[in-house]
Enzyme design. Structure first.
Site, PDB file in Angstrom:
ATOM      1  CG  ASP A  34      -0.221  -0.017   2.668  1.00 32.05           C
ATOM      2  OD1 ASP A  34       0.626   0.399   2.681  1.00 32.05           O
ATOM      3  OD2 ASP A  34      -0.658  -0.620   3.661  1.00 32.05           O
ATOM      4  CE  LYS A  56      -8.771   7.445  -2.732  1.00 31.61           C
ATOM      5  NZ  LYS A  56      -9.913   7.852  -2.228  1.00 31.61           N
ATOM      6  CG  MET A 169      -5.127   6.788  10.462  1.00 31.00           C
ATOM      7  SD  MET A 169      -6.261   5.081  10.211  1.00 31.00           S
ATOM      8  CE  MET A 169      -6.275   4.433  11.767  1.00 31.00           C
TER       9      MET A 169
HETATM   10  N1  SAH Z   1       0.014   0.170  10.723  1.00 32.92           N
HETATM   11  C1  SAH Z   1       0.408   1.350  10.848  1.00 32.92           C
HETATM   12  C2  SAH Z   1      -0.687   2.370  10.843  1.00 32.92           C
HETATM   13  C3  SAH Z   1      -1.737   2.452   9.892  1.00 32.92           C
HETATM   14  S1  SAH Z   1      -2.874   3.551   9.782  1.00 32.92           S
HETATM   15  C4  SAH Z   1       1.458   1.572  11.817  1.00 32.92           C
HETATM   16  O1  SAH Z   1       1.661   0.577  12.753  1.00 32.92           O
HETATM   17  O2  SAH Z   1       2.298   2.316  11.926  1.00 32.92           O
HETATM   18  C5  SAH Z   1      -2.102   4.787   9.025  1.00 32.92           C
HETATM   19  C6  SAH Z   1      -1.772   5.946   9.849  1.00 32.92           C
HETATM   20  O3  SAH Z   1      -0.448   5.828  10.358  1.00 32.92           O
HETATM   21  C7  SAH Z   1      -1.439   7.405   9.141  1.00 32.92           C
HETATM   22  O4  SAH Z   1      -2.688   7.864   9.101  1.00 32.92           O
HETATM   23  C8  SAH Z   1      -0.733   7.948  10.203  1.00 32.92           C
HETATM   24  O5  SAH Z   1      -1.159   8.481  11.350  1.00 32.92           O
HETATM   25  C9  SAH Z   1       0.273   6.774  10.404  1.00 32.92           C
HETATM   26  N2  SAH Z   1       1.520   6.702   9.977  1.00 32.92           N
HETATM   27  C10 SAH Z   1       2.029   5.768   9.294  1.00 32.92           C
HETATM   28  N3  SAH Z   1       3.100   5.889   8.683  1.00 32.92           N
HETATM   29  C11 SAH Z   1       3.326   7.209   9.109  1.00 32.92           C
HETATM   30  C12 SAH Z   1       4.570   8.046   8.891  1.00 32.92           C
HETATM   31  N4  SAH Z   1       5.759   7.688   8.103  1.00 32.92           N
HETATM   32  N5  SAH Z   1       4.538   9.375   9.587  1.00 32.92           N
HETATM   33  C13 SAH Z   1       3.772   9.589  10.056  1.00 32.92           C
HETATM   34  N6  SAH Z   1       2.396   9.064  10.234  1.00 32.92           N
HETATM   35  C14 SAH Z   1       2.465   7.600   9.851  1.00 32.92           C
END
Ligand code: SAH
Length: 485
Positions: A34, A56, A169
């Site tokens: 993704d 997305k 998010m």
């Molecule tokens: N499984 C992922 C989270 C998925 S939900 C995890 O463990 O990190 C997606 C959210 O993760 C985004 O909306 C944001 O809030 C956060 N996120 C993921 N990667 C990020 C990054 N590099 N920088 C900032 N926020 C991030």
């Protein structure tokens, strides 16, 4: 039946992928990924691996999730090893569980490989520890996204928590989050940081308080992915911030070497905090030519690829016993050492001509001197033979093909610097541009004099030139350039 690995890819920095995750990428026949997955992770896969981009992001559920579930089931049923790559950790708002339910229903074997979740690593990369002695004894991770009305968190309870609060998010609902926390008793002066694109070269950090953060986020036009971190630990950033201090932080650098070397070079750039965009503009292939080294008194190499291809073609290394061997370039030298051969000579200057001149000290009049090189290397064996009474012969055993890219402007639109490590790559770049002009905002770095000459012949400026004509030398100059900027 194949098998599915549900793998957390970490927050963005390539090296935050686990060793196990890396293995799953390397073994995969098919990768489903993704938006949050660093594309460089994909370059660790086998060339034939099928890449399927779905999503997305992880925020919107429904349709795309069904399609993901269907795809991984279908591909596994074809007998493939499927690696489902997700940003961060698969189970932290990653919907990994839903995929497992689908796999169980289809009786497909799976493994889960945890990843480094953004909820702790993105704060780390901005110098914010989620816990700290005497400041925060716990941290709490929430989604700031709600799919349904009336599905909101109990902010009365959350506002009473003493630990650090982390919202994923949450940007769309930032005003609700900050407002409700204040409403239920958190001090409006509580520090808040928003971290956008954390752990990547485009990381942005905005700091404020519960009272001011909504306005700041609006002004700064924050875009996802971003996390919100709330608590006194945010204040430690002024002391703990390390990532943004790396020399290439914030720079997007285009790498144009052949695919394999591009990947290596990209890795070096990312180690210095930069973002590498890989766009191989040349391709290197061995040529179907038999090696004839019988009568040669000396063998000369002017490239790492030359040495590599030479030994692929050689069936018995003992035939080299009585040959004098010369190389030009440190990489060529190191490649030769891998075959336990120490060259007899190596000129200081990185020029084929110097190599030819030095070979005179190791040969006699009339001797055959074999130059192992590429189809396009500008070596002039005829001239040297005449000048030095030797029989210089070229064995052009591999070819360098230009790779022409049609959508080049799209590929380079966010690039700050283009690196050229050969004239062929320069030619391929210009051919790819076609009628379009080079965007002068994008600076150019060259590996050395020859390449610089090619770049200038197209009327382009060279901003950075390596002092030593190696990839390492170029990187050192790039680093200097940005440190002193
Ligand atoms: N499984 C992922 C989270 C998925 S939900 C995890 O463990 O990190 C997606 C959210 O993760 C985004 O909306 C944001 O809030 C956060 N996120 C993921 N990667 C990020 C990054 N590099 N920088 C900032 N926020 C991030």
């Amino acid at each position: 039946m194949g098998k599915v690995y549900i793998v957390g890819a970490g927050p963005g920095d390539l090296e935050l992928l686990t060793l196990k995750g890396k293995r799953c990428v390397e073994e995969a026949h098919c990768i489903v990924y993704d938006r949050l997955v660093n594309p460089q992770i994909l370059s660790l896969a086998q060339r034939e691996c099928e890449m399927i981009y779905l999503g997305k992001g992880n925020t919107e559920g429904g349709v795309i999730q069904d399609e993901i579930n269907r795809t991984i089931v279908e591909k596994a049923k074809e007998g493939k090893i499927v690696t489902r790559l997700k940003g961060g950790d698969p189970f932290v708002f990653g919907r990994g569980g839903e995929e497992i339910l689908a796999l169980n229903e289809a009786e497909i074997e799976f493994e889960v490989v945890p990843g480094i979740t953004s909820s702790i690593s993105v704060p780390s990369y901005s110098g914010i520890p989620v816990t700290h002695r005497n400041i925060a004894r716990s941290f709490h991770v929430f989604t700031g996204h709600t799919s349904k009305e009336g599905d909101w968190h109990n902010f009365d309870a959350i506002a009473k928590l003493e630990g650090t609060l982390v919202f994923l998010m949450g940007i769309k609902n930032l005003d609700l989050i900050a407002g409700d926390l204040i409403k239920y008793g958190k001090s409006p002066a509580t520090p808040v940081a928003i971290i956008e694109k954390g752990s990547t070269s485009k990381q942005r950090v905005m700091v404020g308080t519960l009272e001011t953060i909504v306005e700041i986020a609006k002004e700064e036009k924050v875009v996802p992915p971003a996390i919100i971190i709330i608590g006194e630990v945010v204040n430690l950033r002024s002391e703990f911030n390390w990532f943004e201090q790396l020399p290439l932080f914030g720079k997007n650098i285009l790498v144009t070497r052949d695919y394999k070397k591009s990947v290596e070079f990209a890795y070096e750039i990312e180690k210095l905090g930069g973002k590498a965009t890989v766009l191989p503009l040349i391709n290197i292939e061995p040529l179907d030519i038999e090696l004839d080294i019988k009568d040669a008194k000396a063998i000369l190499f002017n490239s790492q690829n030359g040495v590599k291809t030479f030994f692929e073609k050689l069936d018995d290394v003992r035939v080299l016993g009585d040959k004098k061997i010369g190389v030009v370039g440190i990489k060529t030298y190191e490649e030769l050492l891998k075959h336990r051969i120490k060259p007899d000579f190596m000129p200081e200057e990185y020029l084929g001509k110097r190599l030819a001149e030095e070979s005179l000290n190791f040969t006699e009049e009339g001797d055959k001197i074999l130059f192992i090189t590429s189809d396009i290397s500008p070596i002039n064996t005829q001239e040297w033979s005449k000048e030095h009474n030797r029989n210089f012969t070229a064995a052009r055993i591999f070819k360098t093909e230009k790779v022409i890219t049609t959508d080049i402007d799209d590929k380079i639109k966010e690039v700050d610097l283009i690196t050229f490590l050969s004239s062929s790559a320069v030619d391929a770049y210009m051919e790819s541009l076609g009628d379009k002009k080079h965007d002068s905002k994008i600076k150019i770095a060259s590996i050395g004099k020859m390449t610089t000459k090619s770049i200038k012949s197209y009327g382009l400026e060279v901003e950075i030139e390596a002092k030593t004509s190696t990839a390492q030398g170029l990187l050192a100059e790039i680093k200097n350039y940005y440190i002193n900027l």
